[in-house]
Structures are given as C-alpha cells and as structure tokens.
Design a protein around this motif. Sequence first.
Motif, PDB file in Angstrom:
ATOM      1  N   LEU A 242      -1.219 -12.595 -17.371  1.00 47.59           N
ATOM      2  CA  LEU A 242      -2.383 -12.209 -18.159  1.00 47.59           C
ATOM      3  C   LEU A 242      -2.100 -11.064 -19.137  1.00 47.59           C
ATOM      4  CD1 LEU A 242      -5.414 -12.575 -18.728  1.00 47.59           C
ATOM      5  CD2 LEU A 242      -5.887 -11.024 -16.819  1.00 47.59           C
ATOM      6  N   VAL A 243      -2.432 -11.306 -20.397  1.00 50.53           N
ATOM      7  CA  VAL A 243      -2.335 -10.287 -21.445  1.00 50.53           C
ATOM      8  C   VAL A 243      -3.753 -10.053 -21.980  1.00 50.53           C
ATOM      9  CG1 VAL A 243      -1.375  -9.733 -23.721  1.00 50.53           C
ATOM     10  CG2 VAL A 243      -0.013 -11.051 -22.071  1.00 50.53           C
ATOM     11  N   VAL A 244      -4.174  -8.788 -22.049  1.00 56.27           N
ATOM     12  CA  VAL A 244      -5.539  -8.475 -22.460  1.00 56.27           C
ATOM     13  C   VAL A 244      -5.530  -7.680 -23.768  1.00 56.27           C
ATOM     14  CG1 VAL A 244      -7.714  -7.361 -21.810  1.00 56.27           C
ATOM     15  CG2 VAL A 244      -6.302  -8.442 -20.054  1.00 56.27           C
ATOM     16  N   LEU A 258      -6.908   0.007 -18.287  1.00 58.29           N
ATOM     17  CA  LEU A 258      -5.699   0.600 -17.716  1.00 58.29           C
ATOM     18  C   LEU A 258      -5.961   1.151 -16.318  1.00 58.29           C
ATOM     19  CD1 LEU A 258      -4.495   2.354 -20.982  1.00 58.29           C
ATOM     20  CD2 LEU A 258      -3.238   0.532 -19.794  1.00 58.29           C
ATOM     21  N   LEU A 259      -7.167   1.686 -16.095  1.00 61.49           N
ATOM     22  CA  LEU A 259      -7.532   2.145 -14.740  1.00 61.49           C
ATOM     23  C   LEU A 259      -7.637   0.958 -13.780  1.00 61.49           C
ATOM     24  CD1 LEU A 259     -10.099   4.973 -15.580  1.00 61.49           C
ATOM     25  CD2 LEU A 259      -7.967   5.266 -14.300  1.00 61.49           C
ATOM     26  N   ALA A 260      -8.126  -0.193 -14.293  1.00 57.53           N
ATOM     27  CA  ALA A 260      -8.169  -1.411 -13.457  1.00 57.53           C
ATOM     28  C   ALA A 260      -6.755  -1.816 -13.051  1.00 57.53           C
ATOM     29  CB  ALA A 260      -8.856  -2.544 -14.222  1.00 57.53           C
ATOM     30  N   LYS A 261      -5.835  -1.745 -13.987  1.00 59.52           N
ATOM     31  CA  LYS A 261      -4.424  -2.056 -13.694  1.00 59.52           C
ATOM     32  C   LYS A 261      -3.860  -1.061 -12.676  1.00 59.52           C
ATOM     33  CE  LYS A 261       0.113  -2.420 -16.032  1.00 59.52           C
ATOM     34  NZ  LYS A 261       0.578  -3.756 -15.624  1.00 59.52           N
ATOM     35  N   SER A 262      -4.232   0.203 -12.837  1.00 62.07           N
ATOM     36  CA  SER A 262      -3.734   1.229 -11.920  1.00 62.07           C
ATOM     37  C   SER A 262      -4.271   1.032 -10.495  1.00 62.07           C
ATOM     38  CB  SER A 262      -4.077   2.611 -12.492  1.00 62.07           C
ATOM     39  OG  SER A 262      -4.688   3.452 -11.579  1.00 62.07           O
ATOM     40  N   PRO A 266      -3.809  -7.410 -11.399  1.00 65.08           N
ATOM     41  CA  PRO A 266      -2.584  -7.932 -12.014  1.00 65.08           C
ATOM     42  C   PRO A 266      -2.748  -8.257 -13.504  1.00 65.08           C
ATOM     43  CG  PRO A 266      -3.649  -9.665 -10.742  1.00 65.08           C
ATOM     44  CD  PRO A 266      -4.466  -8.420 -10.542  1.00 65.08           C
ATOM     45  N   ILE A 267      -2.604  -7.247 -14.346  1.00 69.35           N
ATOM     46  CA  ILE A 267      -2.607  -7.464 -15.799  1.00 69.35           C
ATOM     47  C   ILE A 267      -1.211  -7.142 -16.302  1.00 69.35           C
ATOM     48  CG2 ILE A 267      -3.565  -6.734 -18.023  1.00 69.35           C
ATOM     49  CD1 ILE A 267      -6.215  -6.164 -16.537  1.00 69.35           C
ATOM     50  N   LYS A 268      -0.564  -8.120 -16.927  1.00 69.65           N
ATOM     51  CA  LYS A 268       0.827  -7.969 -17.354  1.00 69.65           C
ATOM     52  C   LYS A 268       0.965  -6.878 -18.408  1.00 69.65           C
ATOM     53  CE  LYS A 268       4.646 -10.776 -19.192  1.00 69.65           C
ATOM     54  NZ  LYS A 268       5.002 -12.113 -19.712  1.00 69.65           N
ATOM     55  N   ARG A 269       0.105  -6.959 -19.441  1.00 76.34           N
ATOM     56  CA  ARG A 269       0.162  -5.925 -20.477  1.00 76.34           C
ATOM     57  C   ARG A 269      -1.128  -5.914 -21.290  1.00 76.34           C
ATOM     58  NH1 ARG A 269       2.265  -8.130 -25.422  1.00 76.34           N
ATOM     59  NH2 ARG A 269       2.714 -10.349 -25.207  1.00 76.34           N
ATOM     60  N   PHE A 270      -1.311  -4.825 -22.030  1.00 76.09           N
ATOM     61  CA  PHE A 270      -2.488  -4.635 -22.871  1.00 76.09           C
ATOM     62  C   PHE A 270      -2.084  -4.551 -24.337  1.00 76.09           C
ATOM     63  CE2 PHE A 270      -4.236  -3.174 -18.859  1.00 76.09           C
ATOM     64  CZ  PHE A 270      -5.556  -3.596 -18.929  1.00 76.09           C
ATOM     65  N   ILE A 271      -3.027  -4.930 -25.196  1.00 75.65           N
ATOM     66  CA  ILE A 271      -2.866  -4.753 -26.636  1.00 75.65           C
ATOM     67  C   ILE A 271      -4.060  -3.937 -27.125  1.00 75.65           C
ATOM     68  CG2 ILE A 271      -2.713  -5.905 -28.883  1.00 75.65           C
ATOM     69  CD1 ILE A 271      -1.787  -8.450 -27.284  1.00 75.65           C
ATOM     70  N   ALA A 272      -3.777  -2.825 -27.807  1.00 73.26           N
ATOM     71  CA  ALA A 272      -4.841  -2.016 -28.415  1.00 73.26           C
ATOM     72  C   ALA A 272      -5.000  -2.449 -29.864  1.00 73.26           C
ATOM     73  CB  ALA A 272      -4.482  -0.533 -28.341  1.00 73.26           C
ATOM     74  N   ALA A 273      -6.116  -3.088 -30.160  1.00 72.26           N
ATOM     75  CA  ALA A 273      -6.344  -3.635 -31.505  1.00 72.26           C
ATOM     76  C   ALA A 273      -7.323  -2.746 -32.267  1.00 72.26           C
ATOM     77  CB  ALA A 273      -6.902  -5.050 -31.393  1.00 72.26           C
ATOM     78  N   THR A 274      -6.897  -2.234 -33.424  1.00 72.79           N
ATOM     79  CA  THR A 274      -7.794  -1.390 -34.213  1.00 72.79           C
ATOM     80  C   THR A 274      -8.022  -2.002 -35.597  1.00 72.79           C
ATOM     81  OG1 THR A 274      -6.194   0.014 -35.388  1.00 72.79           O
ATOM     82  CG2 THR A 274      -6.710   0.637 -33.118  1.00 72.79           C
ATOM     83  N   ASN A 275      -8.968  -1.405 -36.317  1.00 72.37           N
ATOM     84  CA  ASN A 275      -9.154  -1.765 -37.731  1.00 72.37           C
ATOM     85  C   ASN A 275      -8.333  -0.785 -38.578  1.00 72.37           C
ATOM     86  OD1 ASN A 275     -10.721   0.605 -37.859  1.00 72.37           O
ATOM     87  ND2 ASN A 275     -12.653  -0.503 -37.660  1.00 72.37           N
ATOM     88  N   ALA A 276      -8.721  -0.580 -39.831  1.00 72.81           N
ATOM     89  CA  ALA A 276      -7.958   0.301 -40.724  1.00 72.81           C
ATOM     90  C   ALA A 276      -7.881   1.745 -40.222  1.00 72.81           C
ATOM     91  CB  ALA A 276      -8.579   0.273 -42.128  1.00 72.81           C
ATOM     92  N   VAL A 313      -5.908   8.199 -21.752  1.00 71.31           N
ATOM     93  CA  VAL A 313      -4.858   7.175 -21.765  1.00 71.31           C
ATOM     94  C   VAL A 313      -3.503   7.846 -21.530  1.00 71.31           C
ATOM     95  CG1 VAL A 313      -3.655   5.443 -23.163  1.00 71.31           C
ATOM     96  CG2 VAL A 313      -6.152   5.612 -23.286  1.00 71.31           C
ATOM     97  N   GLU A 314      -3.232   8.899 -22.268  1.00 68.72           N
ATOM     98  CA  GLU A 314      -1.949   9.604 -22.125  1.00 68.72           C
ATOM     99  C   GLU A 314      -1.770  10.164 -20.715  1.00 68.72           C
ATOM    100  OE1 GLU A 314      -1.738  12.437 -25.443  1.00 68.72           O
ATOM    101  OE2 GLU A 314      -0.357  11.023 -26.394  1.00 68.72           O
ATOM    102  N   GLU A 315      -2.848  10.713 -20.164  1.00 68.77           N
ATOM    103  CA  GLU A 315      -2.767  11.290 -18.816  1.00 68.77           C
ATOM    104  C   GLU A 315      -2.468  10.204 -17.777  1.00 68.77           C
ATOM    105  OE1 GLU A 315      -3.309  14.699 -16.099  1.00 68.77           O
ATOM    106  OE2 GLU A 315      -2.513  14.274 -18.089  1.00 68.77           O
ATOM    107  N   LEU A 316      -3.102   9.055 -17.916  1.00 69.81           N
ATOM    108  CA  LEU A 316      -2.860   7.965 -16.965  1.00 69.81           C
ATOM    109  C   LEU A 316      -1.412   7.477 -17.043  1.00 69.81           C
ATOM    110  CD1 LEU A 316      -4.038   6.111 -14.808  1.00 69.81           C
ATOM    111  CD2 LEU A 316      -4.746   4.537 -16.614  1.00 69.81           C
ATOM    112  N   PHE A 317      -0.900   7.320 -18.256  1.00 73.24           N
ATOM    113  CA  PHE A 317       0.488   6.909 -18.419  1.00 73.24           C
ATOM    114  C   PHE A 317       1.436   7.948 -17.808  1.00 73.24           C
ATOM    115  CE2 PHE A 317      -1.060   3.573 -21.055  1.00 73.24           C
ATOM    116  CZ  PHE A 317      -0.027   2.661 -21.212  1.00 73.24           C
ATOM    117  N   ARG A 318       1.101   9.225 -17.991  1.00 70.01           N
ATOM    118  CA  ARG A 318       1.940  10.291 -17.426  1.00 70.01           C
ATOM    119  C   ARG A 318       1.924  10.251 -15.895  1.00 70.01           C
ATOM    120  NH1 ARG A 318       1.648  15.107 -15.193  1.00 70.01           N
ATOM    121  NH2 ARG A 318      -0.635  15.211 -15.176  1.00 70.01           N
TER     122      ARG A 318
END
Length: 427
Positions: A242-244, A258-262, A266-276, A313-318
Amino acid sequence: MKLYNLKDHNEQVSFAQAVKQGLGSQQGLFFPLELPEFELTDIDAMLEMDFVSRSSKILSAYIGDEIAAHQLAERVKNAFAFPAPVAKVSDDVACLELFHGPTLAFKDFGGRFMAQMLSYVSGADEQITILTATSGDTGAAVAHAFYGMENVRVVILYPQGKISPLQEKLFCTLGGNIETIAVDGDFDACQALVKQAFDDEELKKAIGLNSANSINISRLLAQICYYFEAVAQLPQEQRNQLVVSVPSGNFGDLTAGLLAKSLGLPIKRFIAATNANDTVPRFLGNGEWQPNATVATLSNAMDVSQPNNWPRVEELFRRKTWRLTDLASGAVSDETTKATMRELAEIGYISEPHAAIAYRMLRDNLQEGEFGLFLGTAHPAKFKESVDEILGQELPLPKELAERAELPLLSHNMAADFAELRKFLMK
C-alpha cells in the motif's frame, strides 16, 4: 497521556491540558511522549472491528486512563457518525472518501472529535473561546461541530475572496455562537493573527482562548483512525503493497498517516502532494527550508507556505529513526490539476482539485505491484464553480450545501490587524 512541547521539551502536559491549551509556550506544538505500537496480531484483529470500536482502541492507546474506555467509546461514537468508504478508481488505485460528514470534508472527523473532547475536559462553568483560521474546510467543520454548544464561542478567520463561495456559505450563515471574520489577506495572515492572540497572555486568560486548527492534538489523533478504516476495507494482497498519497497544505493529514504507520499499520510509503506552495517538496529536495510568499491556487485549502504541522513530521521521523528522504513528495500546477480532473472524469470518477493533486502524484510515483490510495478530502460540490467549469458539466448540490446556498452571509470584515482583532475578541 503525557505530551511535550516541541519547542520546550521541559513543558509537559496531560491530554486534557493539551486539548484545552492548543499550543505550548513559544507557540510550540504538543507531541506524544510515548509512541505506542500494536503487535501485528493486534493490528489484524483491529482491522476486523467496526470503525467506532477500532477507533476507540487506537485513541485509548494514546490517551491512556485519562478518559475511561466507555466514556471515550461514547464520545467517538458521537463524533464518527458517518462512514469513510474506499471507492475504486482503477485496478490499482482507490480513493479514501473523507467527505461524507455534515460539512462534506475530512475535517469533520477532527472537528467533531475535538468538540467531544473539549466538552468532556472542560468544567461546566468554564467559558471557552475557540479562535481558528481556515483556508476553507476547517471553518465549516469546526463551526458545525461546536454550533449551539453552551459556554463555547467560536471565532473563525478566513482570507476574504480566497475560499470558494459554497465553502463560505457552509459556515458563515450559522450565527449564534459562531462568529466569522473575512480578513483582508491570505491564509498565512489569518494564521499569524491567531498566533499573535495565543501569545497575548492577558487575552488568553480573559476569554479562555483555544484553537481548533490541526495544531490541536485531539484533531490530529482523530485523523489517525481513518487510515486504519481505509486499510480495513482492502483485501490482504493490496494491504501488503500500500502506497498512500496525501494532499498536503498544513500537513496535519500526513502527520496522522505517519502516526498510523508508527502504530504498526502496514503502509509501505507515503507521498506528500502539494500545489505551487511547495515549501516541503523543495526542502526534501535540497535540504533548505525556504518558504516563498503564498500563492493562490485552484486547491485553496492547500495554499499554505509555512505548514504548521511540519515540526511534528520531523520529530516523528527523528524518534522512529526513519529517513526523511524516504518520503516522496512533489508539487502539481493548476494546469496539471485541471488535466488530472478531466482524466479522472474520463475513467468515471468525479473529483475536485485537492484530491486530483494527490491522484496525480500517486499515478506518477506508483510502481508495478503496488496498490495506491489517495485521500479525497472534500466533496467535489464544495468547489462547484471550478469543477463545473473544468469538467464542462453541472454538478448537483448535495443537501448539506443546497440548504445553505441561498442564506445571507453573517461575516464581519477586518484588516489583517491584531489590535482590531483583539478588540473584537474582548467585546
């Protein structure tokens, strides 16, 4: 549940305090001291549960014994009184539709849960003022969640002329304990005013100030629950790959995923999609945090150049020792957004700009054998003007919008001036 302030780790508060306070000192965000994790066997059993029971279990893993299990379950049931279905879009892609609540946007989950929590942890005679900024959907979700609640005054700031007319109608026509202010400026200007108010200790005490933005921990925790609900609806083979893809403005939704993954989902990876407004994709690309001035786009709820939730986000990754470079991201232009909405319509799925951006990034990044899920954060009819024009068709209005469309706006107009806002709040 203990939470600490990301800007001052010595400031630690209970869940009840964090819900009531919103932000810590120096406008620091609260973050869980413990990061619970479920065993794989627990996750499998939870995915068999119904939405409310499973959500109660997830939330109690964070909240602990601060709220009795039966009380929490009752509050969750009141908050999550509508579904979050997964809709098939193509063989390898589906949309998690988060717009089946009363204001047709994903923020109904967080807004309603926060209202339930705030009423639970506040004293009966405690006067509360909810001050929040919105780039579109938060305003409606918060307004409807708190509408008619005793001892709660809600003041919502939004950028004048920069949200869709129907979004505006949803929350600026209620009146009662809901007050709305159209600010002459962009969303970041509205957000800056909210932060100034929270820095004013005298004001905070005088009016019992709180925020319902995604910075409030109760909203964030509520959003974790629909990621589990999504996975529960998928067959085993799709769960394993699964990719979200998450449409991202203030980055609360991605933080929750990301907290759900933590927790072990089972989420393989995430994509952060933004506009301009691509501060994060540029940062992930070159390591430099350089917000540009916010620009107005079709996907107005994501017109944020300094996302509030990024420090979490940064704190969770750390804390999890994950690599930020593993987070895929990218920005999608308005032209590409329009083309993607048409592409989706051609395969039989009507979408709006925010979800279309998430779909575009997902389609462009999905690898063979993977299954893609993108978040549908708002009903297409909330952006009826642009969707009708882009797709060349007339979208019918759902009843939630139809019954408010003709009502008069009750908003006040204001310059982006804190002295003026302070006077309004103190009245």
